[in-house]
Design a protein around this motif. Structure first.
Motif, PDB file in Angstrom:
ATOM      1  N   HIS A 101       0.580  -1.328   0.089  1.00 40.76           N
ATOM      2  CA  HIS A 101       0.115   0.142   0.068  1.00 40.76           C
ATOM      3  C   HIS A 101       0.952   1.210   0.039  1.00 40.76           C
ATOM      4  CE1 HIS A 101      -3.428  -2.554   0.542  1.00 40.76           C
ATOM      5  NE2 HIS A 101      -2.997  -3.206   1.677  1.00 40.76           N
ATOM      6  N   PHE A 102       2.309   1.104  -0.129  1.00 44.60           N
ATOM      7  CA  PHE A 102       3.056   2.256  -0.346  1.00 44.60           C
ATOM      8  C   PHE A 102       3.636   2.256  -1.736  1.00 44.60           C
ATOM      9  CE2 PHE A 102       4.792   2.236   4.321  1.00 44.60           C
ATOM     10  CZ  PHE A 102       3.691   2.586   4.872  1.00 44.60           C
ATOM     11  N   SER A 103       3.757   3.515  -2.097  1.00 45.53           N
ATOM     12  CA  SER A 103       4.328   3.454  -3.303  1.00 45.53           C
ATOM     13  C   SER A 103       5.825   3.113  -3.486  1.00 45.53           C
ATOM     14  CB  SER A 103       4.226   5.278  -3.809  1.00 45.53           C
ATOM     15  OG  SER A 103       5.018   5.937  -3.030  1.00 45.53           O
ATOM     16  N   VAL A 104       6.288   3.269  -4.698  1.00 41.52           N
ATOM     17  CA  VAL A 104       7.727   2.573  -4.667  1.00 41.52           C
ATOM     18  C   VAL A 104       8.747   3.728  -3.906  1.00 41.52           C
ATOM     19  CG1 VAL A 104       9.782   2.864  -6.302  1.00 41.52           C
ATOM     20  CG2 VAL A 104       7.583   1.441  -6.894  1.00 41.52           C
ATOM     21  N   GLY A 105       8.423   5.182  -3.996  1.00 43.61           N
ATOM     22  CA  GLY A 105       9.204   5.949  -3.486  1.00 43.61           C
ATOM     23  C   GLY A 105       9.169   5.932  -1.851  1.00 43.61           C
ATOM     24  N   GLU A 106       8.033   5.627  -1.186  1.00 46.65           N
ATOM     25  CA  GLU A 106       7.673   5.252   0.066  1.00 46.65           C
ATOM     26  C   GLU A 106       8.465   4.207   0.503  1.00 46.65           C
ATOM     27  OE1 GLU A 106       3.237   7.439   0.660  1.00 46.65           O
ATOM     28  OE2 GLU A 106       3.305   5.527  -0.098  1.00 46.65           O
ATOM     29  N   ASN A 107       8.330   3.080  -0.296  1.00 49.53           N
ATOM     30  CA  ASN A 107       9.122   1.995  -0.023  1.00 49.53           C
ATOM     31  C   ASN A 107      10.519   2.181   0.251  1.00 49.53           C
ATOM     32  OD1 ASN A 107       7.718  -1.025   0.266  1.00 49.53           O
ATOM     33  ND2 ASN A 107       6.542   0.191  -1.317  1.00 49.53           N
ATOM     34  N   ILE A 108      10.993   2.840  -0.359  1.00 54.78           N
ATOM     35  CA  ILE A 108      12.665   3.097  -0.662  1.00 54.78           C
ATOM     36  C   ILE A 108      12.943   4.125   0.608  1.00 54.78           C
ATOM     37  CG2 ILE A 108      14.511   4.444  -1.660  1.00 54.78           C
ATOM     38  CD1 ILE A 108      13.140   3.682  -4.548  1.00 54.78           C
ATOM     39  N   GLY A 109      11.995   4.902   1.091  1.00 51.63           N
ATOM     40  CA  GLY A 109      12.400   5.852   2.043  1.00 51.63           C
ATOM     41  C   GLY A 109      11.697   5.168   3.488  1.00 51.63           C
ATOM     42  N   ILE A 110      11.701   4.055   3.494  1.00 50.54           N
ATOM     43  CA  ILE A 110      10.891   3.305   4.685  1.00 50.54           C
ATOM     44  C   ILE A 110      11.815   3.509   6.083  1.00 50.54           C
ATOM     45  CG2 ILE A 110      11.233   0.994   4.335  1.00 50.54           C
ATOM     46  CD1 ILE A 110       8.195   2.700   6.019  1.00 50.54           C
ATOM     47  N   GLY A 111      13.207   3.125   5.684  1.00 46.49           N
ATOM     48  CA  GLY A 111      14.135   2.948   6.608  1.00 46.49           C
ATOM     49  C   GLY A 111      14.418   4.299   7.233  1.00 46.49           C
ATOM     50  N   PRO A 112      14.731   5.376   6.530  1.00 48.09           N
ATOM     51  CA  PRO A 112      15.054   6.773   7.064  1.00 48.09           C
ATOM     52  C   PRO A 112      13.655   7.085   7.929  1.00 48.09           C
ATOM     53  CG  PRO A 112      15.940   6.451   5.019  1.00 48.09           C
ATOM     54  CD  PRO A 112      15.345   5.146   5.230  1.00 48.09           C
ATOM     55  N   ARG A 113      12.458   6.916   7.336  1.00 50.86           N
ATOM     56  CA  ARG A 113      11.270   7.418   7.774  1.00 50.86           C
ATOM     57  C   ARG A 113      11.139   6.467   9.398  1.00 50.86           C
ATOM     58  NH1 ARG A 113       5.313   6.035   5.280  1.00 50.86           N
ATOM     59  NH2 ARG A 113       4.003   6.643   7.330  1.00 50.86           N
ATOM     60  N   LEU A 114      11.389   5.409   9.501  1.00 50.71           N
ATOM     61  CA  LEU A 114      11.138   4.644  10.629  1.00 50.71           C
ATOM     62  C   LEU A 114      12.236   5.072  11.647  1.00 50.71           C
ATOM     63  CD1 LEU A 114      10.624   0.903   9.509  1.00 50.71           C
ATOM     64  CD2 LEU A 114       9.061   2.570  10.653  1.00 50.71           C
ATOM     65  N   ALA A 115      13.329   5.803  11.261  1.00 54.16           N
ATOM     66  CA  ALA A 115      14.253   6.617  12.031  1.00 54.16           C
ATOM     67  C   ALA A 115      14.052   7.881  12.343  1.00 54.16           C
ATOM     68  CB  ALA A 115      15.594   6.324  11.482  1.00 54.16           C
ATOM     69  N   GLY A 116      12.886   8.329  11.802  1.00 51.34           N
ATOM     70  CA  GLY A 116      12.573   9.974  12.342  1.00 51.34           C
ATOM     71  C   GLY A 116      13.051  10.839  11.064  1.00 51.34           C
ATOM     72  N   GLU A 117      13.484  10.375   9.866  1.00 48.58           N
ATOM     73  CA  GLU A 117      13.951  11.210   8.814  1.00 48.58           C
ATOM     74  C   GLU A 117      13.079  10.753   7.492  1.00 48.58           C
ATOM     75  OE1 GLU A 117      18.202  10.598   8.198  1.00 48.58           O
ATOM     76  OE2 GLU A 117      18.561  10.272  10.461  1.00 48.58           O
ATOM     77  N   ALA A 118      12.958  12.070   6.765  1.00 48.90           N
ATOM     78  CA  ALA A 118      12.311  11.851   5.648  1.00 48.90           C
ATOM     79  C   ALA A 118      13.235  12.268   4.567  1.00 48.90           C
ATOM     80  CB  ALA A 118      11.288  13.292   5.392  1.00 48.90           C
ATOM     81  N   LEU A 119      13.070  10.992   3.548  1.00 42.41           N
ATOM     82  CA  LEU A 119      14.143  10.951   2.492  1.00 42.41           C
ATOM     83  C   LEU A 119      13.735  11.933   1.443  1.00 42.41           C
ATOM     84  CD1 LEU A 119      16.808   9.226   2.163  1.00 42.41           C
ATOM     85  CD2 LEU A 119      15.371   7.636   0.580  1.00 42.41           C
ATOM     86  N   PRO A 120      14.627  12.924   1.039  1.00 41.06           N
ATOM     87  CA  PRO A 120      14.199  13.844  -0.036  1.00 41.06           C
ATOM     88  C   PRO A 120      13.787  13.259  -1.276  1.00 41.06           C
ATOM     89  CG  PRO A 120      16.246  14.503   1.096  1.00 41.06           C
ATOM     90  CD  PRO A 120      15.805  13.254   1.709  1.00 41.06           C
ATOM     91  N   ALA A 121      12.864  13.945  -1.988  1.00 42.52           N
ATOM     92  CA  ALA A 121      12.525  13.162  -3.226  1.00 42.52           C
ATOM     93  C   ALA A 121      13.567  13.084  -4.180  1.00 42.52           C
ATOM     94  CB  ALA A 121      11.355  14.210  -4.014  1.00 42.52           C
ATOM     95  N   GLU A 122      14.773  14.002  -4.069  1.00 43.84           N
ATOM     96  CA  GLU A 122      15.827  14.005  -5.054  1.00 43.84           C
ATOM     97  C   GLU A 122      16.516  12.704  -4.686  1.00 43.84           C
ATOM     98  OE1 GLU A 122      15.031  16.630  -3.151  1.00 43.84           O
ATOM     99  OE2 GLU A 122      14.227  18.114  -4.379  1.00 43.84           O
ATOM    100  N   ARG A 123      16.755  12.436  -3.375  1.00 40.06           N
ATOM    101  CA  ARG A 123      17.471  11.112  -3.072  1.00 40.06           C
ATOM    102  C   ARG A 123      16.782  10.129  -3.413  1.00 40.06           C
ATOM    103  NH1 ARG A 123      21.776   8.323  -2.607  1.00 40.06           N
ATOM    104  NH2 ARG A 123      21.905   7.042  -0.977  1.00 40.06           N
ATOM    105  N   ILE A 124      15.457   9.858  -3.546  1.00 37.71           N
ATOM    106  CA  ILE A 124      14.598   8.631  -4.002  1.00 37.71           C
ATOM    107  C   ILE A 124      14.917   8.454  -5.624  1.00 37.71           C
ATOM    108  CG2 ILE A 124      12.520   7.768  -4.597  1.00 37.71           C
ATOM    109  CD1 ILE A 124      11.623   8.983  -1.838  1.00 37.71           C
ATOM    110  N   GLU A 125      15.091   9.779  -6.128  1.00 44.25           N
ATOM    111  CA  GLU A 125      15.269   9.598  -7.881  1.00 44.25           C
ATOM    112  C   GLU A 125      16.696   9.186  -8.138  1.00 44.25           C
ATOM    113  OE1 GLU A 125      14.327  13.510  -9.609  1.00 44.25           O
ATOM    114  OE2 GLU A 125      12.437  13.546  -8.984  1.00 44.25           O
ATOM    115  N   GLU A 126      17.680   9.660  -7.227  1.00 44.59           N
ATOM    116  CA  GLU A 126      18.976   9.142  -7.394  1.00 44.59           C
ATOM    117  C   GLU A 126      19.381   7.935  -7.249  1.00 44.59           C
ATOM    118  OE1 GLU A 126      23.206   9.826  -4.925  1.00 44.59           O
ATOM    119  OE2 GLU A 126      21.585  11.413  -4.542  1.00 44.59           O
TER     120      GLU A 126
END
Length: 263
Positions: A101-126
């Motif tokens: 139920h998460f998008s690809v971008g949300e899946n990629i950023g799940i680790g940092p998100r659980l650690a209290g950080e948001a992964l920037p869109a630029e980093r996801i694209e990278e």
């Protein structure tokens, strides 16, 4: 391939054990001693039940040792801050495990998100570009992707925290041979480019021989052989290791015979 630095030990197993049962009578891993040098690409191979996945999971404490120590950067993994450990150790596992139920971008950023950080869109694209997926894939849902694409997302997710160590547990087992080979080559390329230390569990000795600098052969919870691919192909490592090597040898011979018939 770059050569690992034998003077820089990233990971060490010191008499590591994992036992199950009320009295610890079932030995999954028994007394493994091994050091992994910085920059190594190590394949852990063995039959089902040999203990290879259990050993791998003790590195990031998904499985806790019953005895001995796993040292990462010289520190016992049990004593490390677990959130920081998960950031320093990327993990790609069989079955991919994307959140549906998460998008690809949300899946990629799940680790940092659980650690209290948001992964920037630029980093996801990278990261998507790094695994050869276009930035437009960030908004897709997992069920819109092929198996190979999903596994590439799994690799991107594992790299999101800029890990020092990459663990891979049968990462390509469910993929077709062409996709499997292409992804294996990509992972080896990323290993080199990003300066990673990589440990990959695989039941496929051909894959281990092609991708790894070093092959650890396990059986019944014990580490039986620690060889380079060349050493294994030259007949070293013992009987069990050579029985595993015989399979890709037979496949190569059959392919050569087929090519001869078709010529």
């Amino acid at each position: 391939m770059t050569s690992p630095d034998p003077s820089a030990t990233v990971l060490a197993f010191e008499q590591v054990e994992r036992r199950y049962g009320d009295a610890g009578e079932v030995v999954a891993v028994g007394g493994v001693d091994c050091a992994i040098a910085k920059g190594s690409f190590v394949a852990l191979v063995g039959a089902s039940g040999s203990g290879k996945s259990t050993l791998l999971k003790m590195v990031n404490t998904l499985v806790m040792p019953s005895g001995g120590r796993v040292l990462f950067g010289g520190e016992d993994v049990i004593t490390l801050n677990q959130s920081q450990l998960r950031r320093r150790v990327g993990y790609v596992f069989q079955g991919i495990g994307l959140f549906p139920h998460f998008s690809v971008g949300e899946n990629i950023g799940i680790g940092p998100r659980l650690a209290g950080e948001a992964l920037p869109a630029e980093r996801i694209e990278e990261l998507l570009t790094l695994v050869e997926l276009g930035p437009e894939m960030a908004t897709r849902m997992p069920d819109e992707l092929s198996g190979g694409q999903r596994q590439r997302v799994g690799v991107a997710r594992a790299l999101a925290g800029d890990p020092e160590l990459l663990l891979m547990d049968e990462p390509f087992g469910a993929l077709d041979p062409i996709t499997r080979d292409a992804l294996g080559e990509k992972v080896r390329e990323l290993h080199e480019r990003l300066g990673l230390t990589t440990i990959m569990v695989t039941h496929d000795m051909a894959e281990a021989l092609l991708l790894a600098d070093r092959v650890l052969v396990m059986d019944a919870g014990e580490l039986l052989a620690d060889c380079t691919p060349r050493q294994l192909l030259m007949g070293e490592g013992g009987e069990i290791a050579q029985s595993l090597v015989s399979v890709p040898r037979q496949q190569a011979e059959k392919l050569a015979a087929m090519e001869g018939r078709l010529a």
